[in-house]
Design a protein around this motif. Structure first.
Motif, PDB file in Angstrom:
ATOM      1  N   GLU A   2     -72.026  -1.991 -15.261  1.00  0.00           N
ATOM      2  CA  GLU A   2     -71.355  -1.066 -14.355  1.00  0.00           C
ATOM      3  C   GLU A   2     -70.973   0.191 -15.130  1.00  0.00           C
ATOM      4  OE1 GLU A   2     -71.305  -1.695 -11.265  1.00  0.00           O
ATOM      5  OE2 GLU A   2     -71.716  -3.853 -11.208  1.00  0.00           O
ATOM      6  N   ALA A   3     -70.172   1.042 -14.516  1.00  0.00           N
ATOM      7  CA  ALA A   3     -69.724   2.260 -15.189  1.00  0.00           C
ATOM      8  C   ALA A   3     -68.967   1.910 -16.465  1.00  0.00           C
ATOM      9  CB  ALA A   3     -68.838   3.071 -14.254  1.00  0.00           C
ATOM     10  N   GLU A   4     -69.186   2.707 -17.499  1.00  0.00           N
ATOM     11  CA  GLU A   4     -68.550   2.475 -18.792  1.00  0.00           C
ATOM     12  C   GLU A   4     -67.381   3.431 -19.010  1.00  0.00           C
ATOM     13  OE1 GLU A   4     -70.810   0.607 -22.146  1.00  0.00           O
ATOM     14  OE2 GLU A   4     -72.184   2.210 -21.601  1.00  0.00           O
ATOM     15  N   GLU A   5     -66.775   3.299 -20.181  1.00  0.00           N
ATOM     16  CA  GLU A   5     -65.694   4.179 -20.599  1.00  0.00           C
ATOM     17  C   GLU A   5     -65.952   4.613 -22.040  1.00  0.00           C
ATOM     18  OE1 GLU A   5     -62.050   2.090 -18.074  1.00  0.00           O
ATOM     19  OE2 GLU A   5     -62.382   1.556 -20.189  1.00  0.00           O
ATOM     20  N   ILE A   6     -65.437   5.782 -22.391  1.00  0.00           N
ATOM     21  CA  ILE A   6     -65.466   6.221 -23.787  1.00  0.00           C
ATOM     22  C   ILE A   6     -64.065   6.015 -24.351  1.00  0.00           C
ATOM     23  CG2 ILE A   6     -66.016   8.069 -25.403  1.00  0.00           C
ATOM     24  CD1 ILE A   6     -67.643   9.411 -23.232  1.00  0.00           C
ATOM     25  N   HIS A   7     -63.980   5.242 -25.427  1.00  0.00           N
ATOM     26  CA  HIS A   7     -62.686   4.860 -25.989  1.00  0.00           C
ATOM     27  C   HIS A   7     -62.393   5.601 -27.293  1.00  0.00           C
ATOM     28  CE1 HIS A   7     -61.586   0.972 -23.733  1.00  0.00           C
ATOM     29  NE2 HIS A   7     -62.544   1.581 -23.036  1.00  0.00           N
ATOM     30  N   THR A   8     -61.102   5.711 -27.589  1.00  0.00           N
ATOM     31  CA  THR A   8     -60.629   6.192 -28.874  1.00  0.00           C
ATOM     32  C   THR A   8     -60.288   4.985 -29.729  1.00  0.00           C
ATOM     33  OG1 THR A   8     -59.701   8.189 -27.873  1.00  0.00           O
ATOM     34  CG2 THR A   8     -58.881   7.571 -30.060  1.00  0.00           C
ATOM     35  N   VAL A   9     -60.949   4.869 -30.874  1.00  0.00           N
ATOM     36  CA  VAL A   9     -60.741   3.741 -31.770  1.00  0.00           C
ATOM     37  C   VAL A   9     -60.281   4.288 -33.120  1.00  0.00           C
ATOM     38  CG1 VAL A   9     -61.860   1.820 -32.970  1.00  0.00           C
ATOM     39  CG2 VAL A   9     -62.444   2.307 -30.587  1.00  0.00           C
ATOM     40  N   VAL A  10     -59.199   3.713 -33.657  1.00  0.00           N
ATOM     41  CA  VAL A  10     -58.620   4.207 -34.914  1.00  0.00           C
ATOM     42  C   VAL A  10     -58.549   3.081 -35.941  1.00  0.00           C
ATOM     43  CG1 VAL A  10     -57.278   5.909 -33.630  1.00  0.00           C
ATOM     44  CG2 VAL A  10     -56.210   3.734 -34.262  1.00  0.00           C
ATOM     45  N   ARG A  11     -58.386   3.473 -37.172  1.00  0.00           N
ATOM     46  CA  ARG A  11     -58.275   2.487 -38.253  1.00  0.00           C
ATOM     47  C   ARG A  11     -56.921   1.781 -38.187  1.00  0.00           C
ATOM     48  NH1 ARG A  11     -54.791   4.407 -42.066  1.00  0.00           N
ATOM     49  NH2 ARG A  11     -54.585   6.684 -42.256  1.00  0.00           N
ATOM     50  N   LYS A  12     -56.872   0.575 -38.722  1.00  0.00           N
ATOM     51  CA  LYS A  12     -55.617  -0.149 -38.832  1.00  0.00           C
ATOM     52  C   LYS A  12     -54.663   0.634 -39.732  1.00  0.00           C
ATOM     53  CE  LYS A  12     -56.504  -4.209 -36.715  1.00  0.00           C
ATOM     54  NZ  LYS A  12     -55.651  -4.828 -35.681  1.00  0.00           N
ATOM     55  N   GLY A  13     -53.420   0.693 -39.346  1.00  0.00           N
ATOM     56  CA  GLY A  13     -52.411   1.362 -40.156  1.00  0.00           C
ATOM     57  C   GLY A  13     -52.241   2.840 -39.865  1.00  0.00           C
ATOM     58  N   LEU A  14     -53.045   3.406 -38.960  1.00  0.00           N
ATOM     59  CA  LEU A  14     -52.940   4.837 -38.684  1.00  0.00           C
ATOM     60  C   LEU A  14     -51.564   5.188 -38.105  1.00  0.00           C
ATOM     61  CD1 LEU A  14     -54.448   7.600 -38.620  1.00  0.00           C
ATOM     62  CD2 LEU A  14     -54.948   7.110 -36.222  1.00  0.00           C
ATOM     63  N   LYS A  15     -51.027   4.318 -37.268  1.00  0.00           N
ATOM     64  CA  LYS A  15     -49.737   4.604 -36.629  1.00  0.00           C
ATOM     65  C   LYS A  15     -48.644   4.792 -37.671  1.00  0.00           C
ATOM     66  CE  LYS A  15     -46.652   2.949 -32.974  1.00  0.00           C
ATOM     67  NZ  LYS A  15     -46.420   1.883 -31.954  1.00  0.00           N
ATOM     68  N   GLU A  16     -48.701   4.001 -38.751  1.00  0.00           N
ATOM     69  CA  GLU A  16     -47.698   4.098 -39.802  1.00  0.00           C
ATOM     70  C   GLU A  16     -47.973   5.274 -40.745  1.00  0.00           C
ATOM     71  OE1 GLU A  16     -47.686   0.473 -37.800  1.00  0.00           O
ATOM     72  OE2 GLU A  16     -49.357   1.191 -39.035  1.00  0.00           O
ATOM     73  N   ASP A  17     -49.266   5.486 -41.091  1.00  0.00           N
ATOM     74  CA  ASP A  17     -49.636   6.525 -42.059  1.00  0.00           C
ATOM     75  C   ASP A  17     -49.623   7.925 -41.456  1.00  0.00           C
ATOM     76  OD1 ASP A  17     -50.064   4.389 -43.722  1.00  0.00           O
ATOM     77  OD2 ASP A  17     -52.244   4.422 -43.515  1.00  0.00           O
ATOM     78  N   GLN A  18     -50.105   8.032 -40.220  1.00  0.00           N
ATOM     79  CA  GLN A  18     -50.268   9.332 -39.571  1.00  0.00           C
ATOM     80  C   GLN A  18     -49.723   9.257 -38.138  1.00  0.00           C
ATOM     81  OE1 GLN A  18     -51.838  12.090 -40.970  1.00  0.00           O
ATOM     82  NE2 GLN A  18     -53.711  11.478 -42.037  1.00  0.00           N
ATOM     83  N   PRO A  19     -48.405   9.104 -37.974  1.00  0.00           N
ATOM     84  CA  PRO A  19     -47.841   8.939 -36.622  1.00  0.00           C
ATOM     85  C   PRO A  19     -48.126  10.123 -35.703  1.00  0.00           C
ATOM     86  CG  PRO A  19     -46.105   9.367 -38.237  1.00  0.00           C
ATOM     87  CD  PRO A  19     -47.360   9.099 -39.007  1.00  0.00           C
ATOM     88  N   GLU A  20     -48.223  11.333 -36.263  1.00  0.00           N
ATOM     89  CA  GLU A  20     -48.490  12.520 -35.443  1.00  0.00           C
ATOM     90  C   GLU A  20     -49.900  12.453 -34.851  1.00  0.00           C
ATOM     91  OE1 GLU A  20     -45.893  13.397 -38.984  1.00  0.00           O
ATOM     92  OE2 GLU A  20     -47.938  12.650 -38.722  1.00  0.00           O
ATOM     93  N   ALA A  21     -50.888  12.144 -35.689  1.00  0.00           N
ATOM     94  CA  ALA A  21     -52.267  12.024 -35.213  1.00  0.00           C
ATOM     95  C   ALA A  21     -52.400  10.866 -34.230  1.00  0.00           C
ATOM     96  CB  ALA A  21     -53.215  11.826 -36.393  1.00  0.00           C
ATOM     97  N   TYR A  22     -51.719   9.760 -34.520  1.00  0.00           N
ATOM     98  CA  TYR A  22     -51.767   8.584 -33.658  1.00  0.00           C
ATOM     99  C   TYR A  22     -51.252   8.925 -32.264  1.00  0.00           C
ATOM    100  CZ  TYR A  22     -51.087   3.721 -32.149  1.00  0.00           C
ATOM    101  OH  TYR A  22     -51.147   2.523 -31.468  1.00  0.00           O
ATOM    102  N   GLN A  23     -50.122   9.641 -32.199  1.00  0.00           N
ATOM    103  CA  GLN A  23     -49.558   9.998 -30.894  1.00  0.00           C
ATOM    104  C   GLN A  23     -50.479  10.954 -30.140  1.00  0.00           C
ATOM    105  OE1 GLN A  23     -45.537  11.506 -31.019  1.00  0.00           O
ATOM    106  NE2 GLN A  23     -45.536  12.066 -28.851  1.00  0.00           N
ATOM    107  N   PHE A  24     -51.019  11.941 -30.841  1.00  0.00           N
ATOM    108  CA  PHE A  24     -51.925  12.900 -30.200  1.00  0.00           C
ATOM    109  C   PHE A  24     -53.151  12.195 -29.626  1.00  0.00           C
ATOM    110  CE2 PHE A  24     -55.796  15.559 -30.945  1.00  0.00           C
ATOM    111  CZ  PHE A  24     -55.618  16.422 -29.864  1.00  0.00           C
ATOM    112  N   LEU A  25     -53.751  11.321 -30.413  1.00  0.00           N
ATOM    113  CA  LEU A  25     -54.943  10.616 -29.950  1.00  0.00           C
ATOM    114  C   LEU A  25     -54.623   9.661 -28.805  1.00  0.00           C
ATOM    115  CD1 LEU A  25     -56.708   9.884 -33.363  1.00  0.00           C
ATOM    116  CD2 LEU A  25     -57.342  11.595 -31.644  1.00  0.00           C
ATOM    117  N   SER A  26     -53.429   9.100 -28.799  1.00  0.00           N
ATOM    118  CA  SER A  26     -53.009   8.233 -27.691  1.00  0.00           C
ATOM    119  C   SER A  26     -52.858   9.036 -26.399  1.00  0.00           C
ATOM    120  CB  SER A  26     -51.679   7.550 -28.033  1.00  0.00           C
ATOM    121  OG  SER A  26     -51.813   6.708 -29.164  1.00  0.00           O
ATOM    122  N   ASN A  27     -52.467  10.307 -26.538  1.00  0.00           N
ATOM    123  CA  ASN A  27     -52.272  11.172 -25.369  1.00  0.00           C
ATOM    124  C   ASN A  27     -53.582  11.703 -24.800  1.00  0.00           C
ATOM    125  OD1 ASN A  27     -49.528  10.907 -25.774  1.00  0.00           O
ATOM    126  ND2 ASN A  27     -49.262  12.909 -26.753  1.00  0.00           N
TER     127      ASN A  27
END
Length: 308
Positions: A131-156
């Motif tokens: 069926e129809a697919e999706e394009i996902h954002t996938v990040v490395r483990k630990g990004l939220k702790e190491d780069q919280p600003e980038a993590y939040q932006f990519l989540s948004n």
């Protein structure tokens, strides 16, 4: 005697001339039929018209695996899947359309070719392409702790195929990818502000993306690169690689993120292999699609028709 011989020679010449004209006329008729067949007419099946070839892209792409499965599932034993690249595929498509010749390609949406050409997907009653697919954002483990600003932006970050199409079209028409992305960013400040809302700018932190060389992913990755550099103060590197290295880089931490993960089908193998080594932030685009595509003038509507 001389007159008789002369008349015999003249008669023979006339017969040869008429014969040649007749053959030429038949040849012209056959040529017209051949042309009609090339344009989807009565001369031969669709398979014969395209030499039983499906024009694909790079061999590592998930759509190539799905197409190989479709060939088997639909019993298309005479058909061949031609490996190449996205650029080579669209160049071949453009050449065929200019001549109004039949062609079958591996296609996906979003892609600028659907805006430029009148195309259609072949129906897939066996749902080999899903069926129809999706394009996902996938990040490395630990990004939220190491780069919280980038993590939040990519989540948004969430956008639509129409948004992406504007950048893809600009790039296809010759604009530099970063310049096209910057132009879109400046023209869509409201959306960009939503993505960056609450994100604290940084001072030159390094960040690394990986992405596949598809027009869609060139557009999305360059857009995020421009936003993160100009709005959030990051120093961004974007690595264009094959699908395998794209996923591997995120999984082993050499790359911080990719916004080019097509799920659940196209990158299913990579997800099964690396899902415990990465973090999925969810879909940044919904309703994307893959399958076999033809120009609208080609008189075939289903993958099942290719067997005829």
């Amino acid at each position: 005697m001389k007159n008789k011989k002369w008349w015999l020679m003249l008669s023979l010449a006339a017969v040869l001339l008429l014969s040649a004209c007749g053959q030429g006329g038949n040849g012209g008729t056959n040529g017209a039929q051949g042309g009609e067949g090339a344009n989807g007419g009565a001369a031969g099946s669709i398979g014969e018209q395209v030499n039983h070839e499906i024009i694909g892209i790079d061999p590592g792409a998930g759509i190539m695996k799905a197409t190989a499965a479709a060939i088997e599932e639909y019993g298309l034993t005479d058909w061949k899947l031609i490996e190449g690249s996205g650029a080579a595929m669209t160049a071949t498509l453009d050449k065929a359309i200019k001549k109004k010749e039949p062609i079958i390609i591996t296609g996906w949406t979003p892609h600028w070719m659907f805006s430029k050409y009148d195309l259609k997907y072949l129906e897939d009653p066996k749902k080999v392409y899903g069926e129809a697919e999706e394009i996902h954002t996938v990040v490395r483990k630990g990004l939220k702790e190491d780069q919280p600003e980038a993590y939040q932006f990519l989540s948004n970050f969430k956008w639509t195929s129409d948004d992406m199409g504007q950048i893809m079209t600009a790039i296809q028409e010759g604009q530099n990818p970063e310049a096209a992305a910057k132009e879109w960013m400046e023209a869509n400040s409201e959306k960009v502000n939503e993505w960056t809302q609450g994100v604290q700018p940084v001072d030159g932190k390094s960040f690394k993306f990986s992405y596949v060389a598809w027009d869609s992913e060139i557009a999305s990755t360059n857009l995020l690169k421009v936003i993160m550099e100009e709005k959030l103060g990051f120093k961004v590197e974007a690595l264009q690689v094959e699908a395998g290295p794209m996923w591997t880089g995120v999984a082993n931490g050499d790359v911080d993120a990719t916004v080019a993960a097509w799920l659940p089908l196209t990158h299913a193998d990579y997800w099964d292999k690396f899902k415990d080594q990465v973090e999925d932030l969810g879909a940044n685009m919904e309703g994307v699609k893959t399958g076999l595509v033809v120009p609208s003038y080609v008189e075939v509507n289903s993958i099942e028709d290719l067997k005829k």
